[in-house]
Design a protein around this motif. Structure first.
Motif, PDB file in Angstrom:
ATOM      1  N   ALA A 191      52.050 -16.594 -54.187  1.00  0.00           N
ATOM      2  CA  ALA A 191      52.555 -16.039 -52.936  1.00  0.00           C
ATOM      3  C   ALA A 191      51.471 -15.254 -52.207  1.00  0.00           C
ATOM      4  N   SER A 224      62.275 -10.284 -49.295  1.00  0.00           N
ATOM      5  CA  SER A 224      61.943 -11.536 -49.966  1.00  0.00           C
ATOM      6  C   SER A 224      63.055 -12.564 -49.804  1.00  0.00           C
ATOM      7  N   TRP A 237      62.224 -16.316 -48.370  1.00  0.00           N
ATOM      8  CA  TRP A 237      62.204 -17.498 -49.234  1.00  0.00           C
ATOM      9  C   TRP A 237      62.671 -18.762 -48.520  1.00  0.00           C
ATOM     10  N   LEU A 267      54.440 -22.890 -53.427  1.00  0.00           N
ATOM     11  CA  LEU A 267      53.668 -21.862 -52.735  1.00  0.00           C
ATOM     12  C   LEU A 267      52.171 -22.083 -52.919  1.00  0.00           C
ATOM     13  N   SER A 311      58.432 -12.189 -55.148  1.00  0.00           N
ATOM     14  CA  SER A 311      57.086 -12.694 -54.884  1.00  0.00           C
ATOM     15  C   SER A 311      56.826 -12.919 -53.402  1.00  0.00           C
ATOM     16  N   ALA A 312      57.797 -13.480 -52.686  1.00  0.00           N
ATOM     17  CA  ALA A 312      57.574 -13.782 -51.271  1.00  0.00           C
ATOM     18  C   ALA A 312      57.286 -12.520 -50.479  1.00  0.00           C
ATOM     19  N   GLY A 354      53.774 -11.034 -51.474  1.00  0.00           N
ATOM     20  CA  GLY A 354      52.642 -11.698 -50.840  1.00  0.00           C
ATOM     21  C   GLY A 354      52.458 -11.268 -49.400  1.00  0.00           C
TER      22      GLY A 354
END
Length: 401
Positions: free
Chosen positions: A17, A66, A70, A162, A360-361, A364
């Motif tokens: 990400a 997030s 996503w 990703l 994670s999204a 990042g």
């Protein structure tokens, strides 16, 4: 024309990400991993993208961000490569949290009230509505709350999507490459020493992102900037494929307490959900045993017993396999995202414990915003590196037999 080079240390879903967002921001990106993409923690989870298990505060804000990012990210990827987005197996199935005791019902009700006040959709379910949503669930429940925004992905597939998007944007991936040390000039991190199949080498860069998950503490110490990130073990049971049995992510109200616990001994709760292939995933456990990878029968038995309290119909269903993995644990239960003030050039994106897939999204994006000086999507201060839980310790993981 010179482009700043960002070296992402770790090819799990958080590293992927970060690599994608940095590549989107115009950086020359190199992703380095001693194994392969999503080969460790990211491939040993359930793929949870949850808002239901987080109380009001910075982690919930990151989870909400997030959850919004996503589907947009997968839709963007799917426009060019539909097969990559499909491999992520995005399922916005929603979650249902169930209490089976009066005490659990009171705690769940209060927790849901707090989340609603923070903007989370949390809908109480009566017995009839619960039975309609989950017909195989135990009738011995005392309360239930539906979270429509909970979702699930296939974690390795989502990480691969990703990372592939980052590679499409010019990023480079180096696998089988182990970091062995730091190159520091004038107090700044300017390179990392590494070892791969061809021998020893040095990789230079303008910034380096420690996205090594449970190994982030070890890597930080190796680079000269230790962070208190330790492994916390979790195990999952996988049944043989079944007819449709579980329609949401269903877990008992004890799960939130287990997530927030700092105890070293075994913590278990029932977490039950189906996959597109028809198998049922049964978790969850948490225990701090260093990097001891052995499956423990007592942990698997405890998880199975609690799952049967929620879904008695699973009794006698064959278990196809069991697997476990390590999650990056930080004592204050918040991720570590941002620049390391002790070593300019080093950044961290780790410490998400069991929520790394879902967070994670947002991680990042937040990291890229901080690196480029853009207005951050949320307040980054709670995730800063120089907070006591992260740097007021030697950063070394505990070793257990």
């Amino acid at each position: 024309m010179y482009r700043s080079r960002a070296v992402v240390l770790g090819a799990g879903i958080v590293g992927a990400a970060c690599a994608r967002e940095l590549a989107r921001a115009g950086f020359e990106v190199v992703v380095v991993d001693r194994g392969g993409p999503a080969g460790a923690t990211s491939s040993h989870g359930e793929g949870n993208i949850l808002v239901s298990d987080k109380g009001p505060g910075p982690e919930l804000e990151l989870a909400v961000l997030s959850r919004r990012l996503w589907p947009d990210a997968l839709a963007e990827i799917g426009q060019r490569h539909p097969e990559r987005a499909a491999a992520a197996e995005w399922i916005p199935k929603g979650g249902i949290v169930v209490a089976t005791t009066d005490e659990g019902a009171r705690a769940l009700s209060g927790f849901a009230d707090e989340q609603r006040a923070a903007g989370v959709r949390a809908e109480r379910l009566g017995s009839a509505a619960l039975l309609a949503a989950e017909p195989h669930l135990t009738p011995a429940h005392t309360a239930a709350v539906h979270y429509p925004d909970d979702a699930q992905v296939q974690p390795a597939g989502a990480a691969a999507a990703l990372l592939a998007d980052a590679l499409d944007r010019g990023a480079e991936l180096r696998t089988g490459c182990e970091i062995t040390g730091a190159v520091v000039r004038d107090g700044c991190l300017t390179g990392v020493r590494h070892r791969d199949a061809t021998g020893e080498g040095t990789l230079g860069g303008d910034l380096f992102v420690n996205a090594a998950g449970p190994w982030a503490g070890r890597l930080g110490a190796l680079l000269g900037a230790p962070v208190h990130v330790e492994p916390r073990r979790g195990d999952v049971l996988v049944t043989s494929p079944l007819p449709p049995t579980v329609f949401h992510k269903v877990y008992d109200a004890d799960y939130v307490g287990a997530v927030g616990s700092s105890a070293e001994d075994l913590q278990t709760s029932a977490v039950v959900e189906s996959t597109l292939a028809g198998s049922v995933l049964i978790g969850s456990s948490r225990r701090r045993v260093g990097f001891d990878a052995r499956l423990r029968p007592e942990a698997l038995s405890a998880v199975a017993r609690k799952a049967l309290r929620l879904f008695p119909s699973l009794a006698g269903v064959p278990v196809m396999r069991a697997y476990g993995g390590f999650r990056p644990y930080v004592p204050d239960h918040l991720p570590v995202i941002g620049a390391d003030p002790r070593l300019p050039g080093l950044w961290h994106a780790t410490g998400h414990e069991g929520a790394g897939i879902g967070l994670s999204a947002g991680t990042g994006l937040l990291l890229a915003e901080l690196v480029t000086g853009r207005q951050p999507s949320l307040d980054p201060a709670p995730f800063r590196v120089d907070r006591p839980a992260v740097t007021d310790a030697d950063g070394k993981e505990e070793e257990h037999a």
